[in-house]
Design a protein around this motif. Structure first.
Motif, PDB file in Angstrom:
ATOM      1  N   SER A  99       6.703  -9.014   3.118  1.00  0.00           N
ATOM      2  CA  SER A  99       7.046 -10.158   2.273  1.00  0.00           C
ATOM      3  C   SER A  99       6.330 -10.139   0.923  1.00  0.00           C
ATOM      4  N   HIS A 100       5.309  -9.298   0.767  1.00  0.00           N
ATOM      5  CA  HIS A 100       4.620  -9.189  -0.524  1.00  0.00           C
ATOM      6  C   HIS A 100       5.431  -8.388  -1.542  1.00  0.00           C
ATOM      7  N   LEU A 101       6.542  -7.850  -1.099  1.00  0.00           N
ATOM      8  CA  LEU A 101       7.400  -7.048  -1.974  1.00  0.00           C
ATOM      9  C   LEU A 101       8.729  -7.748  -2.191  1.00  0.00           C
ATOM     10  N   ALA A 102       9.161  -7.787  -3.458  1.00  0.00           N
ATOM     11  CA  ALA A 102      10.524  -8.224  -3.745  1.00  0.00           C
ATOM     12  C   ALA A 102      11.452  -7.045  -3.477  1.00  0.00           C
ATOM     13  N   THR A 103      12.638  -7.350  -3.004  1.00  0.00           N
ATOM     14  CA  THR A 103      13.641  -6.318  -2.726  1.00  0.00           C
ATOM     15  C   THR A 103      14.790  -6.479  -3.715  1.00  0.00           C
ATOM     16  N   ILE A 104      15.151  -5.402  -4.369  1.00  0.00           N
ATOM     17  CA  ILE A 104      16.175  -5.456  -5.408  1.00  0.00           C
ATOM     18  C   ILE A 104      17.251  -4.421  -5.080  1.00  0.00           C
ATOM     19  N   VAL A 105      18.460  -4.906  -4.795  1.00  0.00           N
ATOM     20  CA  VAL A 105      19.576  -4.029  -4.432  1.00  0.00           C
ATOM     21  C   VAL A 105      20.641  -4.167  -5.513  1.00  0.00           C
TER      22      VAL A 105
ATOM     23  N   SER B 178       0.829  -1.208   0.000  1.00  0.00           N
ATOM     24  CA  SER B 178       0.000   0.000   0.000  1.00  0.00           C
ATOM     25  C   SER B 178       0.860   1.253   0.000  1.00  0.00           C
ATOM     26  N   ASP B 179       2.022   1.199   0.627  1.00  0.00           N
ATOM     27  CA  ASP B 179       2.931   2.345   0.611  1.00  0.00           C
ATOM     28  C   ASP B 179       3.491   2.550  -0.798  1.00  0.00           C
ATOM     29  N   ALA B 180       3.866   1.442  -1.441  1.00  0.00           N
ATOM     30  CA  ALA B 180       4.344   1.540  -2.826  1.00  0.00           C
ATOM     31  C   ALA B 180       3.241   2.089  -3.724  1.00  0.00           C
ATOM     32  N   GLY B 181       1.995   1.673  -3.464  1.00  0.00           N
ATOM     33  CA  GLY B 181       0.873   2.143  -4.263  1.00  0.00           C
ATOM     34  C   GLY B 181       0.617   3.624  -4.097  1.00  0.00           C
ATOM     35  N   ARG B 182       0.942   4.167  -2.931  1.00  0.00           N
ATOM     36  CA  ARG B 182       0.762   5.600  -2.706  1.00  0.00           C
ATOM     37  C   ARG B 182       1.734   6.414  -3.559  1.00  0.00           C
ATOM     38  N   ILE B 183       2.933   5.892  -3.759  1.00  0.00           N
ATOM     39  CA  ILE B 183       3.943   6.591  -4.555  1.00  0.00           C
ATOM     40  C   ILE B 183       3.837   6.221  -6.029  1.00  0.00           C
ATOM     41  N   ARG B 184       3.567   4.942  -6.304  1.00  0.00           N
ATOM     42  CA  ARG B 184       3.453   4.367  -7.646  1.00  0.00           C
ATOM     43  C   ARG B 184       4.815   4.244  -8.331  1.00  0.00           C
ATOM     44  N   PHE B 185       5.523   5.362  -8.483  1.00  0.00           N
ATOM     45  CA  PHE B 185       6.859   5.278  -9.083  1.00  0.00           C
ATOM     46  C   PHE B 185       7.711   6.401  -8.506  1.00  0.00           C
ATOM     47  N   GLY B 186       8.936   6.044  -8.143  1.00  0.00           N
ATOM     48  CA  GLY B 186       9.855   7.056  -7.632  1.00  0.00           C
ATOM     49  C   GLY B 186      10.382   6.704  -6.256  1.00  0.00           C
ATOM     50  N   ASP B 187      10.820   7.726  -5.531  1.00  0.00           N
ATOM     51  CA  ASP B 187      11.426   7.528  -4.220  1.00  0.00           C
ATOM     52  C   ASP B 187      10.353   7.463  -3.134  1.00  0.00           C
ATOM     53  N   ILE B 188      10.581   6.619  -2.138  1.00  0.00           N
ATOM     54  CA  ILE B 188       9.658   6.512  -1.016  1.00  0.00           C
ATOM     55  C   ILE B 188      10.433   6.763   0.275  1.00  0.00           C
TER      56      ILE B 188
END
Length: 246
Positions: free
Chosen positions: A98-104, A40-50
């Motif tokens: 855990s519903h989010l993949a993390t990419i570093v 839901s936090d990612a959805g608030r931003i959609r694209f860019g920095d959080i």
């Protein structure tokens, strides 16, 4: 492919993992200060920095959880949000659902913002095999093919895209401000029209100008299928309105 560019996979230039299972219990979030990023936090931003999360964990809540560094890209990998293709980059250290993949990204191979922009072009619809149960496993995400230019060219491309992205954000903010100003002007004029009455205006009860009718009380057993009329319970309409407002 342009000269000097190479084809590789996401997993070859970045560490691909997943977040933590969400801690259970309000006591683990009470007076929390550590960001816990959800879809839901990612959805608030959609694209860019959080930079901010709705929920924050306290010292007890982060016990046993892996902390991810700023620069980690969050990539929804399960649930309905998978198909929304939100791509955000953490601007602060924090913890992840855990519903989010993390990419570093490995900064010796890839500019992390270049990677963010690239992942913005990747559609989950093209990766998910069963659209009824949207889910992406980590090997599938790691295997996403990527074309990489040399690092100096990546930096140059990122500078151009950052400038364009900032310009779009400024234009959007200005458009929203103009819309707010226009709405305020309209409401002010509307208010003045009906409060500063002109010559010849009359005040009457609304009931003298129109009729008030109740709707029809259908029962679920009423046979309306053949008529082509579709009945919607009030709770369904409220649910649809809530979903559209998200």
């Amino acid at each position: 492919m342009k000269a000097g560019w190479q084809q590789t996979t996401l997993g070859a230039v970045a560490q691909v993992g997943a977040g933590n299972s969400a801690p259970q219990g309000e006591a683990l979030f009470s007076d929390g200060v550590y960001p816990f990023f959800r879809t839901s936090d990612a959805g608030r931003i959609r694209f860019g920095d959080i930079t901010e999360s709705t929920d924050k964990l306290n010292e007890k809540g982060i016990e046993g959880l892996r902390k991810f560094p700023a620069g980690t890209i969050l990539f929804p990998k399960s649930g309905a949000s998978t198909f929304l293709n939100h791509r955000v980059m953490m601007a602060v250290d924090g913890y992840v659902s855990s519903h989010l993949a993390t990419i570093v990204g490995d900064e010796s191979k890839v500019d992390r913002r270049f990677l963010l922009y690239f992942l913005g072009t990747v559609s989950a619809q093209d990766l998910v095999q069963d659209h009824a149960y949207p889910s992406l496993n980590l090997p599938l995400i790691s295997g996403i093919p990527i074309f990489l230019p040399p690092l100096p060219e990546q930096h140059r491309i990122v500078a151009i895209l950052d400038e364009a992205f900032n310009g779009i954000a400024t234009a959007r903010a200005n458009a929203e401000k103009n819309l707010q100003n226009a709405r305020a002007l309209f409401e002010s004029y509307l208010q003045s029209v009906f409060t500063e009455r002109g010559e010849g205006w009359e005040e009457k009860p609304l009931g003298e100008l129109c009729d008030f009718l109740n709707g029809f009380a259908f029962k679920s057993s009423d046979a309306v299928a053949d008529s082509g009329i579709q009945l919607e319970p009030v709770q369904n309409l409220l649910s649809k309105r809530a979903r559209n407002a998200r």
